[in-house]
Scaffold this active site. Structure first.
Site, mmCIF file in Angstrom:
data_model
loop_
_atom_site.group_PDB
_atom_site.id
_atom_site.type_symbol
_atom_site.label_atom_id
_atom_site.label_comp_id
_atom_site.label_asym_id
_atom_site.label_seq_id
_atom_site.Cartn_x
_atom_site.Cartn_y
_atom_site.Cartn_z
ATOM 1 N N SER A 152 58.518 90.096 32.867
ATOM 2 C CA SER A 152 57.360 90.801 32.327
ATOM 3 C C SER A 152 56.936 91.996 33.172
ATOM 4 O O SER A 152 56.102 92.786 32.739
ATOM 5 C CB SER A 152 56.166 89.845 32.178
ATOM 6 O OG SER A 152 55.583 89.558 33.427
ATOM 7 N N LYS A 190 50.949 89.852 38.055
ATOM 8 C CA LYS A 190 50.550 90.801 37.023
ATOM 9 C C LYS A 190 49.723 91.938 37.627
ATOM 10 O O LYS A 190 49.211 91.831 38.738
ATOM 11 C CB LYS A 190 49.716 90.106 35.939
ATOM 12 C CG LYS A 190 50.485 89.108 35.093
ATOM 13 C CD LYS A 190 51.487 89.778 34.166
ATOM 14 C CE LYS A 190 52.189 88.761 33.287
ATOM 15 N NZ LYS A 190 53.092 87.900 34.066
#
Length: 232
Positions: A152, A190
């Protein structure tokens, strides 16, 4: 010797990777150098590749690696740890003129387990091994290493199987890449964004949605300061 435009482009790419961990887009490079079209950027990048200053990383969009700078006689990121990694990106450690700090010395840091760059996995485990990390990646504070699992964060230059160097801490500025513990159970890597009273955990891959949480649902456990990649 580089031309003025080649030098300007190389330093622009270098500074952008230092700031964000990902190389700029061709449109950003074109605008920064005030060129009329992206074809000029393609020619400059090809010339820098041929001279050994840049390297394109295959199978990834916007994937450029600065191999060396004009002031350096030797390539960047070629120092080796015990398992012979290559330093791919750093968190901006350098001197007042923006040159990378030398990686002559190493610190032994604990590898605490795997961190998800994708669907969150269980919280970080205990130390499983130690790894030698160039001190050029580090600054003040306590650091640890995690192995990345998932894709991701690929557009931030972070791939599955990479080792990320994390500076331990419980605070972060919006836009920084962090290790976040979600609801006390899931650990993930993230980019953190603050949106009003909420916290958004943003992926760097369009296949993944941004997840938004309340401020009491996310605990920052550290910030990304470096990346080490093993080549087989």
């Amino acid at each position: 010797m580089l031309t003025r435009k080649q030098h300007e482009l190389l330093m622009f790419i270098h500074e952008r990777i230092k700031e964000s961990g990902v190389s700029p887009s061709f449109d950003e490079m074109k605008d920064a150098l005030d060129l009329a079209s992206k074809s000029g950027i393609h020619r400059l990048i090809t010339a820098l590749e041929e001279r050994g200053f840049l390297k394109r990383l295959p199978h990834r969009a916007r994937a450029l690696e600065v191999v060396k700078l004009p002031e350096q006689a030797a390539p960047m990121g070629r120092r080796r740890t015990a398992f012979r990694p290559q330093v791919v990106a750093t968190g901006g450690v350098g001197d007042s003129q923006g040159r990378p700090a030398p990686a002559n010395d190493f610190q032994s840091l604990p590898v605490l387990g795997r961190i998800a760059a994708g669907t969150p996995i269980e919280a970080i485990q205990q130390e499983r091994e130690r790894i030698a990390v160039p001190e050029a990646l580090l600054g003040s504070g306590e650091h640890y290493v995690l192995e990345v699992q998932g894709d991701s964060m690929i557009e931030a230059g972070i791939l599955d199987g990479d080792f990320v160097v994390i500076r331990k801490g419980d605070t972060a500025q919006t836009g920084e890449i962090v290790v976040a513990l979600v609801m006390g159970e899931e650990a993930t890597l993230k980019r953190l964004r603050r949106k009003g009273g909420s916290i958004a955990l943003e992926a760097a891959n369009p296949r993944y949605q941004t997840r938004v949480f309340g401020p009491d649902q996310v605990e920052v456990q550290g910030k990304l300061v470096g990346l080490i990649r093993r080549y087989h």
